[in-house]
Design a protein around this motif. Structure first.
Motif, PDB file in Angstrom:
ATOM      1  N   ARG A 100     -34.467  -0.617 -45.346  1.00  0.00           N
ATOM      2  CA  ARG A 100     -35.257  -1.121 -44.217  1.00  0.00           C
ATOM      3  C   ARG A 100     -34.361  -1.569 -43.088  1.00  0.00           C
ATOM      4  O   ARG A 100     -33.262  -2.072 -43.300  1.00  0.00           O
ATOM      5  N   LYS A 101     -34.863  -1.422 -41.870  1.00  0.00           N
ATOM      6  CA  LYS A 101     -34.116  -1.903 -40.709  1.00  0.00           C
ATOM      7  C   LYS A 101     -34.198  -3.418 -40.656  1.00  0.00           C
ATOM      8  O   LYS A 101     -35.249  -4.007 -40.899  1.00  0.00           O
ATOM      9  N   ARG A 102     -33.080  -4.017 -40.326  1.00  0.00           N
ATOM     10  CA  ARG A 102     -33.037  -5.470 -40.231  1.00  0.00           C
ATOM     11  C   ARG A 102     -33.521  -5.895 -38.846  1.00  0.00           C
ATOM     12  O   ARG A 102     -33.129  -5.321 -37.839  1.00  0.00           O
ATOM     13  N   ARG A 103     -34.348  -6.909 -38.812  1.00  0.00           N
ATOM     14  CA  ARG A 103     -34.827  -7.440 -37.532  1.00  0.00           C
ATOM     15  C   ARG A 103     -33.944  -8.597 -37.120  1.00  0.00           C
ATOM     16  O   ARG A 103     -33.543  -9.423 -37.942  1.00  0.00           O
ATOM     17  N   ARG A 104     -33.663  -8.640 -35.864  1.00  0.00           N
ATOM     18  CA  ARG A 104     -32.912  -9.778 -35.340  1.00  0.00           C
ATOM     19  C   ARG A 104     -33.859 -10.933 -35.104  1.00  0.00           C
ATOM     20  O   ARG A 104     -35.018 -10.727 -34.740  1.00  0.00           O
TER      21      ARG A 104
END
Length: 110
Positions: A100-104
Motif C-alpha cells: 500500500r502507498k503510505r500517506r503523509r
C-alpha cells in the motif's frame, strides 16, 4: 510497491482457487478424510510426481519437499487444504498491506 501488490493478489487468488478445489472435492464425493497424499495419488499420480520433481530438482529445494510438503501430504485432505488456504490468505494479506502507498500526515510540508 506494485510488485508486492501483484504477489499479494496472486497469493489471495491462489488461496481462493485451492478453496474452490477443496469444495469441488467435497461435493464430488471424494473421501476428504483420507491423507492428502493418498487422495492426490489416487486422482493423478503424474502431477504428484511432477510436483516433487519440480520442487526437488528444478527449484533445487529438496528440503522444502521433505520438511513442508510431505508433512502436509500426511494430513487429512480437508486439513491440508485448510492450511493452504489460511497460509495463502495470510501471506497475500501481508504482501497487500506492504504494497500500500503510505500517506503523509496532513500537516507535513516539504
Amino acid at each position: 510497491m506494485v510488485v508486492l501488490t501483484f504477489f499479494g493478489r496472486l497469493f489471495v487468488a491462489a488461496a481462493l482457487a485451492v478453496l474452490g478445489l477443496g469444495l469441488w472435492l467435497w461435493l464430488s464425493g471424494a473421501d476428504v478424510t483420507q491423507q492428502a497424499g493418498q487422495l492426490w495419488f489416487s486422482m493423478d499420480l503424474e502431477s504428484l510426481n511432477g510436483a516433487q520433481v519440480l520442487i526437488e530438482r528444478h527449484l533445487r529445494l529438496p528440503w522444502l519437499w521433505q520438511e513442508a510438503v510431505v508433512p502436509l501430504l500426511k494430513r487429512p485432505a480437508w486439513e491440508a487444504i485448510l492450511w493452504l488456504v489460511i497460509g495463502g490468505l495470510a501471506l497475500g494479506g501481508v504482501l497487500l498491506l506492504g504494497g500500500r502507498k503510505r500517506r503523509r500526515p496532513s500537516g507535513f510540508r516539504d
